[in-house]
Scaffold this motif. Structure first.
Motif, PDB file in Angstrom:
ATOM      1  N   HIS A  76       0.842  -1.203   0.000  1.00 55.50           N
ATOM      2  CA  HIS A  76       0.000   0.000   0.000  1.00 55.50           C
ATOM      3  C   HIS A  76       0.869   1.242   0.000  1.00 55.50           C
ATOM      4  O   HIS A  76       2.087   1.145  -0.037  1.00 55.50           O
ATOM      5  CB  HIS A  76      -0.991  -0.021   1.163  1.00 55.50           C
ATOM      6  CG  HIS A  76      -0.396   0.059   2.529  1.00 55.50           C
ATOM      7  ND1 HIS A  76       0.450  -0.905   3.033  1.00 55.50           N
ATOM      8  CD2 HIS A  76      -0.516   0.996   3.513  1.00 55.50           C
ATOM      9  CE1 HIS A  76       0.804  -0.573   4.265  1.00 55.50           C
ATOM     10  NE2 HIS A  76       0.239   0.580   4.582  1.00 55.50           N
ATOM     11  N   HIS A  78       1.463   3.900   2.100  1.00 55.70           N
ATOM     12  CA  HIS A  78       2.002   4.659   3.233  1.00 55.70           C
ATOM     13  C   HIS A  78       3.518   4.820   3.145  1.00 55.70           C
ATOM     14  O   HIS A  78       4.218   3.944   2.649  1.00 55.70           O
ATOM     15  CB  HIS A  78       1.602   4.000   4.556  1.00 55.70           C
ATOM     16  CG  HIS A  78       0.152   4.162   4.863  1.00 55.70           C
ATOM     17  ND1 HIS A  78      -0.550   3.304   5.662  1.00 55.70           N
ATOM     18  CD2 HIS A  78      -0.743   5.116   4.452  1.00 55.70           C
ATOM     19  CE1 HIS A  78      -1.816   3.710   5.747  1.00 55.70           C
ATOM     20  NE2 HIS A  78      -1.955   4.792   5.022  1.00 55.70           N
ATOM     21  N   HIS A  81       6.335   2.345   3.700  1.00 56.78           N
ATOM     22  CA  HIS A  81       6.269   1.126   2.876  1.00 56.78           C
ATOM     23  C   HIS A  81       6.852   1.315   1.481  1.00 56.78           C
ATOM     24  O   HIS A  81       6.984   0.349   0.746  1.00 56.78           O
ATOM     25  CB  HIS A  81       4.812   0.640   2.768  1.00 56.78           C
ATOM     26  CG  HIS A  81       4.250   0.280   4.103  1.00 56.78           C
ATOM     27  ND1 HIS A  81       4.185  -1.008   4.570  1.00 56.78           N
ATOM     28  CD2 HIS A  81       3.792   1.065   5.109  1.00 56.78           C
ATOM     29  CE1 HIS A  81       3.702  -1.017   5.802  1.00 56.78           C
ATOM     30  NE2 HIS A  81       3.456   0.229   6.154  1.00 56.78           N
ATOM     31  N   HIS A 136      -7.233  -1.056   5.921  1.00 61.58           N
ATOM     32  CA  HIS A 136      -6.177  -0.178   6.445  1.00 61.58           C
ATOM     33  C   HIS A 136      -5.880   0.909   5.407  1.00 61.58           C
ATOM     34  O   HIS A 136      -5.674   2.066   5.757  1.00 61.58           O
ATOM     35  CB  HIS A 136      -4.935  -1.006   6.758  1.00 61.58           C
ATOM     36  CG  HIS A 136      -3.739  -0.162   7.105  1.00 61.58           C
ATOM     37  ND1 HIS A 136      -3.634   0.518   8.288  1.00 61.58           N
ATOM     38  CD2 HIS A 136      -2.603   0.117   6.406  1.00 61.58           C
ATOM     39  CE1 HIS A 136      -2.484   1.184   8.309  1.00 61.58           C
ATOM     40  NE2 HIS A 136      -1.848   0.956   7.177  1.00 61.58           N
ATOM     41  N   ASP A 155       0.277  -4.163   6.301  1.00 61.56           N
ATOM     42  CA  ASP A 155      -0.293  -3.597   7.523  1.00 61.56           C
ATOM     43  C   ASP A 155      -1.669  -4.176   7.843  1.00 61.56           C
ATOM     44  O   ASP A 155      -2.525  -3.501   8.421  1.00 61.56           O
ATOM     45  CB  ASP A 155      -0.383  -2.066   7.405  1.00 61.56           C
ATOM     46  CG  ASP A 155       0.904  -1.367   7.826  1.00 61.56           C
ATOM     47  OD1 ASP A 155       1.791  -2.045   8.380  1.00 61.56           O
ATOM     48  OD2 ASP A 155       1.018  -0.151   7.598  1.00 61.56           O
TER      49      ASP A 155
END
Ligand code: ZN
Length: 281
Positions: A76, A78, A81, A136, A155
């Motif tokens: 994802h 974020h 990451h 998330h 996550d």
């Protein structure tokens, strides 16, 4: 490979835990290197030059023995990451692959859109199945390495710390619970090991999913009972529902409470009137 900080989880599956600007108490993000001659990098996350050098040295040794990186996979968007993605894309010429909802949220180019169920074939029986697990983050994917039974769950679960569901950043508690159930019911076999983005490998995969679902549902019950028959202000509700949580964490708890309330409103159990949360009539 001596001298490089990696751990072999299974033949053809190596883990590097590298420092990232993540949420304490976690300090690192887990990158997986999968395959023999056709390699996939899952979650190359560190923005720090010294940590990037560790991963790049590992990849360089693999390339010297004839291997090639054929995919860079993102769970994802974020920032803890994706810190190494753009540099590796440039350095290796390998395609960056992610869900469309992730591609919409990052500043670098995503070369291939990954959908739920897509298969990334490597070699010697290694192949990676992507599953879409929103909640998330809207574009969250988990990656199942089908030969070893290892799943990078990003996550969705945490080996250390907790998973934040932030409705202000596309988080959705109802979707998150649905995705946890999908991992538990469809992806966990007896030999499954889960590699969370942060913290140690989770060995008892199904039980870990179950515990997390139960934990969230217990909190949800506390929201319902906290609201009571008359309703509460959001701040009063926060103090009741998170009475077991240190006060300095309440700003984060407020995000989680928002996520729980939004789910219960969507489920038709609660309603919001002005600053108050009340039972749905
Ligand atoms: Zn995240």
């Amino acid at each position: 490979m001596p001298g490089l900080k990696h751990e072999v989880l299974a033949p053809g599956v190596a883990l590097m835990a590298l420092k990232t600007p993540t949420l304490p108490p976690a300090t690192t993000t887990n990158t997986l290197i999968v395959g023999r001659r056709r390699l996939a990098l899952i979650e190359p996350a560190s923005p720090h030059a010294d940590e990037q050098a560790n991963l790049e040295a590992y990849v360089q040794r693999e390339r010297e023995r004839g291997a090639q990186v054929v995919a860079i996979l993102l769970t994802h968007h974020h920032r803890d990451h994706v810190g190494h993605v753009a540099r590796l894309q440039e350095l290796l010429g390998a395609p960056v692959m992610a869900h469309r909802a992730t591609a919409d949220r990052v500043s670098f180019r995503v070369d291939e859109i990954v959908e739920d169920g897509d298969l990334i074939a490597l070699d010697e029986g290694h192949r990676i199945r992507a599953r879409h697990t929103p909640g998330h983050a809207p574009g969250h994917l988990v990656f199942v390495e089908e030969k070893s039974g290892i799943i990078h769950v990003g996550d969705m679960l945490a080996g250390v710390g907790t998973i934040l569901i932030d409705p202000g950043d596309g988080g959705d508690m109802g979707e998150y619970l649905g995705s946890l159930r999908l991992i538990r019911d469809e992806l966990c076999a007896d030999n499954t090991r889960l590699v969370p983005a942060h913290g140690p490998v989770i060995e008892r995969a199904r039980a870990a999913c179950e515990a997390l679902i139960e934990h969230r549902l217990r909190r949800e019950s506390k929201v319902i009972s906290g609201v009571g028959a008359e309703g509460r202000s959001f701040d009063d509700l926060l103090a009741i529902v998170y009475d077991d949580t240190p006060k300095q964490l309440w700003p984060l708890a407020a995000m989680s409470l928002e996520a729980h309330v939004a789910k219960l409103v969507a489920d038709g159990r609660l309603t919001r009137v002005g600053g108050r949360v009340t039972p749905a009539s």
